[in-house]
Design an enzyme around this catalytic site. Structure first.
Site, mmCIF file in Angstrom:
data_model
loop_
_atom_site.group_PDB
_atom_site.id
_atom_site.type_symbol
_atom_site.label_atom_id
_atom_site.label_comp_id
_atom_site.label_asym_id
_atom_site.label_seq_id
_atom_site.Cartn_x
_atom_site.Cartn_y
_atom_site.Cartn_z
ATOM 1 N N LYS A 1 -9.887 -4.725 13.348
ATOM 2 C CA LYS A 1 -10.549 -3.233 11.773
ATOM 3 C C LYS A 1 -11.677 -4.053 10.657
ATOM 4 O O LYS A 1 -12.434 -5.213 11.366
ATOM 5 C CB LYS A 1 -8.936 -4.012 11.000
ATOM 6 C CG LYS A 1 -8.947 -5.802 10.368
ATOM 7 C CD LYS A 1 -8.143 -5.883 9.795
ATOM 8 C CE LYS A 1 -8.011 -7.378 8.959
ATOM 9 N NZ LYS A 1 -6.877 -7.343 7.920
ATOM 10 N N ARG B 1 7.512 -2.962 -0.794
ATOM 11 C CA ARG B 1 7.302 -4.387 -0.333
ATOM 12 C C ARG B 1 8.621 -5.701 -1.672
ATOM 13 O O ARG B 1 7.796 -5.644 -3.173
ATOM 14 C CB ARG B 1 6.498 -4.798 -0.177
ATOM 15 C CG ARG B 1 5.937 -3.803 0.833
ATOM 16 C CD ARG B 1 3.762 -3.666 0.887
ATOM 17 N NE ARG B 1 3.817 -2.988 1.982
ATOM 18 C CZ ARG B 1 2.536 -2.436 2.552
ATOM 19 N NH1 ARG B 1 1.703 -3.571 2.113
ATOM 20 N NH2 ARG B 1 2.135 -1.440 2.392
ATOM 21 N N GLN C 1 -0.168 3.756 -2.123
ATOM 22 C CA GLN C 1 -1.602 3.454 -1.625
ATOM 23 C C GLN C 1 -1.962 5.042 -2.089
ATOM 24 O O GLN C 1 -1.799 5.460 -1.642
ATOM 25 C CB GLN C 1 -1.164 3.007 -0.151
ATOM 26 C CG GLN C 1 -0.012 1.445 -0.552
ATOM 27 C CD GLN C 1 0.627 1.731 1.158
ATOM 28 O OE1 GLN C 1 1.177 2.038 1.734
ATOM 29 N NE2 GLN C 1 -0.805 -0.065 1.726
ATOM 30 N N ASP D 1 -3.478 6.293 0.924
ATOM 31 C CA ASP D 1 -2.833 6.467 1.887
ATOM 32 C C ASP D 1 -3.494 7.102 2.668
ATOM 33 O O ASP D 1 -3.697 8.596 3.006
ATOM 34 C CB ASP D 1 -1.791 6.201 2.581
ATOM 35 C CG ASP D 1 -1.660 4.608 3.002
ATOM 36 O OD1 ASP D 1 -2.474 3.812 3.751
ATOM 37 O OD2 ASP D 1 -0.028 4.260 4.012
ATOM 38 N N HIS E 1 -4.347 8.448 7.269
ATOM 39 C CA HIS E 1 -3.523 8.441 8.550
ATOM 40 C C HIS E 1 -4.444 9.348 9.594
ATOM 41 O O HIS E 1 -4.331 10.276 9.269
ATOM 42 C CB HIS E 1 -2.216 7.999 8.729
ATOM 43 C CG HIS E 1 -2.004 6.021 8.400
ATOM 44 N ND1 HIS E 1 -1.607 7.162 7.357
ATOM 45 C CD2 HIS E 1 -1.993 5.594 8.643
ATOM 46 C CE1 HIS E 1 -0.678 5.699 7.299
ATOM 47 N NE2 HIS E 1 -1.354 5.241 7.774
ATOM 48 N N HIS F 1 -5.611 3.586 10.576
ATOM 49 C CA HIS F 1 -5.124 3.657 9.288
ATOM 50 C C HIS F 1 -6.018 3.334 8.400
ATOM 51 O O HIS F 1 -7.193 2.322 8.993
ATOM 52 C CB HIS F 1 -4.602 2.340 8.830
ATOM 53 C CG HIS F 1 -3.186 2.077 10.013
ATOM 54 N ND1 HIS F 1 -1.691 2.359 9.715
ATOM 55 C CD2 HIS F 1 -3.326 2.108 11.306
ATOM 56 C CE1 HIS F 1 -0.803 2.393 11.065
ATOM 57 N NE2 HIS F 1 -2.138 2.282 11.664
ATOM 58 N N CYS G 1 2.901 5.193 7.125
ATOM 59 C CA CYS G 1 2.420 5.159 8.311
ATOM 60 C C CYS G 1 3.351 5.779 9.293
ATOM 61 O O CYS G 1 2.880 6.861 10.081
ATOM 62 C CB CYS G 1 1.998 4.352 8.710
ATOM 63 S SG CYS G 1 1.831 2.411 8.396
#
Length: 673
Positions: A491, A388, A406, A408, A410, A537, A359
């Site tokens: 969320k 991570r 991911q 991912d 945004h 997100h 992000c």
């Protein structure tokens, strides 16, 4: 007031039952008295009472005027009480069998309980540990405690008395000192409560518990694991015993059957057996390499995701695997997430970190030029690999891994667009998950923590209302998790249920006020003024690796035809049929299918069994008649065999199954079936 401190028996206590009716009881009446007044079944089955939202042991007096309900084993609350009480019995059994042992915490958990123990050292100074044989002996001792029907006796004590009771148990003293929180007894500093079973066993605990140990019994000890005290790798390594407990014998048996089925579906075993991927020790923990067959499935997954995102109005981006520390200072990751990041790399032009998130880099893309309201919503999508640091004890195949990709997204939206965009995201997420064979979803809405958040209350209210309204408009029931949102926005979490009833948290739609502020994101509005966008997100599959692990377990490795790495194996009955088998493979490949043949060097039955073990959706067998007529014998996975099927007909059938992403019924049946 304890159960022995009775009020004036001539007085009356009035309580309000869940249906709104009131009931008068004698002064000092307890939860047990209320249960007895409701009938023999309630008296027999009730575990604890709940008075004005406070759980009470059945022998504690009920407050006058309270709203009171009873908790039974069939409820989630009842199972939690059963499991908590069974954990106490486990601790009592261990301390009885292992003189000198001490204990720390023992909370109920999902489907069971655990307790942590320090067994001290052996004669050579090495820490003592439990074995599987020890669990058998401990469980037998627990059953003798259950048979004794020992009462759980609650007491409130002062600190001096607590110090005396737990003088030989340093972990309990540390809890009392307020240096640790105990999931079983809560943080120190409040009323100190204990529960005693016998003169030999007492535990620090807030309760409540079942009336006596005879109310327990449907349990099984499962395994032993190491656990650092307080989760700190620099502290003492303790021995954790896990167990499961249920309200009935049938529920316990059903749970053990589910565990047996889950073990058969364990992706860590199946990915090796099916030659999909591996975790070489030379790479280090939590890192995988993908083999050709696994890579075929992964490519199909990623290609499908790209196609759906492209059709959904997303713009593709790519970002590097590492970045200067300044980026993560701006995003806040070095303030809030440093423990989950890999150590920095010192270079001549600065300090760099492998990225834990995509992000911040997407925010840089937004900020590379002036943005207009006409560009919003701006939907950025990346299959971005992140890194991570997970502690070695938490790694679990593909489900908990250190390097993963991911899917991912945004999205940057104007405040007026937020509601419609969330609604569209819900439809998009469920449609994509549905293509992979999931159709049972649960939704959770996490709302603002009143003590820990950024942004203003009005923005939080608008965002939370937009999330809830989208769920309502789409007719999705949801649970509200009050105060559980991250500090930067509310969320929606979306869980899926797999073929054997397990729940997996996969997708998240999260509103963020934090990063637009930190990166000073702005766009020009219709009024010509600068405005701050709202950032969403959206994790759909979560990570490719974890989702792949979930799919392996959901299908037990028997992927539906559109995902299977080999969709058909063609076998000649004899060696003189191999040429026609190769022709069939060529025609299937020409139609876009993944097929292979195995020469007739081994007996046909052995080759069919091998293909079945490899979980290939279709085994096609060709013999004399097939060579003459251009047909195949179709042996579908889990379905009856069909003879003399024209090849063109089979191609049309497989085409339809792949294009429609059909889920064949054998893909998600229990392996014991």
């Amino acid at each position: 007031m304890s159960g022995s401190e009775r009020a004036d028996p001539n007085s009356v206590v009035t309580v309000v039952l869940p249906d709104g009716q009131t009931r008068e009881l004698a002064g000092g009446a307890t939860g047990a008295d209320l249960a007895a007044s409701l009938g023999r079944r309630a008296a027999k089955d009730a575990l604890v009472a709940v008075a004005d939202d406070e759980q009470l042991d059945l022998d504690r007096p009920l407050p006058d005027g309270a709203s009171v309900s009873l908790v039974f084993p069939s409820s989630d609350e009842g199972l939690e009480v059963l499991r908590h009480s069974t954990a106490h019995v486990l601790a009592q059994a261990v301390l009885r069998l292992y003189p000198g042992a001490t204990f720390s915490i023992g909370p109920p958990i999902t489907d069971g309980f655990y307790y942590d123990f320090d067994l001290g050292a052996d004669a050579d100074g090495r820490p003592r540990t439990f074995s599987d044989d020890d669990l058998t002996a401990i469980e037998a001792e627990m059953r003798s405690i259950v048979a004794a029907r020992q009462p759980f006796i609650r007491a409130e004590v002062d600190r001096a008395a607590a110090d005396e009771l737990f003088a030989s148990h340093p972990y309990k003293i540390e809890i009392l000192d307020g240096e640790a929180d105990d999931p079983a007894s809560g943080p120190a500093g409040g009323v100190i409560t204990t529960y005693r079973n016998t003169d030999e066993f007492v535990d620090l605990c807030r309760g409540p518990h079942v009336p006596h140990t005879g109310r327990l019994g449907h349990f099984k000890l499962m395994r032993v694991a190491g656990a650092y005290w307080r989760g700190d790798e620099h502290r003492q390594m303790l021995q954790r015993i896990y167990g499961t407990a249920w309200g009935t014998k049938a529920e316990l048996a059903a749970h053990l059957e589910r565990l047996e089925e889950a073990a058969k579906r364990d992706h860590r075993r199946l990915v090796t057996e099916l030659d999909l991927l591996s975790f070489p020790a030379e790479l280090g923990g939590g890192l995988a390499v993908w083999h050709p067959k696994g890579s075929v499935i992964r490519k199909i997954m990623e290609d499908y995701s790209r196609d759906r995102h492209e059709a959904g109005g997303y713009e593709f981006v790519y970002t590097p695997h590492l970045a200067n520390a300044r980026l993560f200072e701006t995003s806040g990751h070095l303030d809030f997430y440093a423990e989950g990041m890999y150590p920095p790399m010192e270079m001549d032009n600065g300090v760099y970190y492998p990225k834990p998130m995509n992000c911040p880099m997407h925010c840089l893309i937004f900020n590379q030029r002036q943005r207009s309201y006409r560009e919003l919503p701006l939907r950025l999508f990346e299959l971005g690999t992140v890194y991570r640091y997970e502690r070695s004890g938490t790694l679990h195949g593909l489900l908990r891994i250190r390097g993963f990709t991911q899917d991912d997204s945004h999205l940057y939206v104007a405040p007026s667009q937020l509601g419609d965009e969330i609604e569209g995201l819900l439809d998009f997420v469920l449609s994509v998950l549905g293509a992979f064979g999931f159709d049972d979803f649960e939704f959770k809405l996490s709302t603002q923590d009143p003590d820990k958040y950024v942004g203003d209350d009005d923005s939080w209210e608008r965002a939370t209302t937009a999330l809830a309204a989208a769920l309502d408009r789409r007719g999705h029931d949801y649970e509200v998790a009050a105060g559980e949102a991250a500090f930067y926005g509310p969320k929606i979490d979306i869980d899926v249920t797999d073929a054997i009833g397990r729940s997996w948290q996969l997708s998240t739609i999260q509103v963020d006020f934090n990063l637009p502020e930190r990166f000073n994101l702005r766009y020009t509005g219709t009024d010509g003024e600068m405005h701050r966008p709202i950032m969403i997100h959206r994790a759909l599959l979560g990570s490719i690796e974890r989702f792949f692990g979930v799919l392996v377990e959901h299908y037990a490795g028997a992927f539906p035809p559109w995902l299977a790495p080999i969709q058909a194996v063609v076998l000649g009955v004899r060696a003189d049929h191999d040429a026609f088998a190769s022709e069939v493979v060529a025609q299937l490949a020409g139609a876009g299918f993944r097929a292979e043949t195995v020469p007739a060097d081994d007996p046909l039955g052995a080759r069919i069994r091998r293909a079945k073990l490899e979980k290939v959706p279709y085994v096609l067998v060709v013999g004399d008649d097939d060579v003459a007529a251009g047909t195949v014998g179709v042996n579908p996975r889990g379905q009856p065999v069909r003879r003399d099927v024209p090849l063109a007909q089979f191609v049309a059938q497989l085409t339809d199954e792949v294009e429609s992403k059909a889920i064949d019924v054998s893909s998600n049946q229990p392996l014991s079936a």
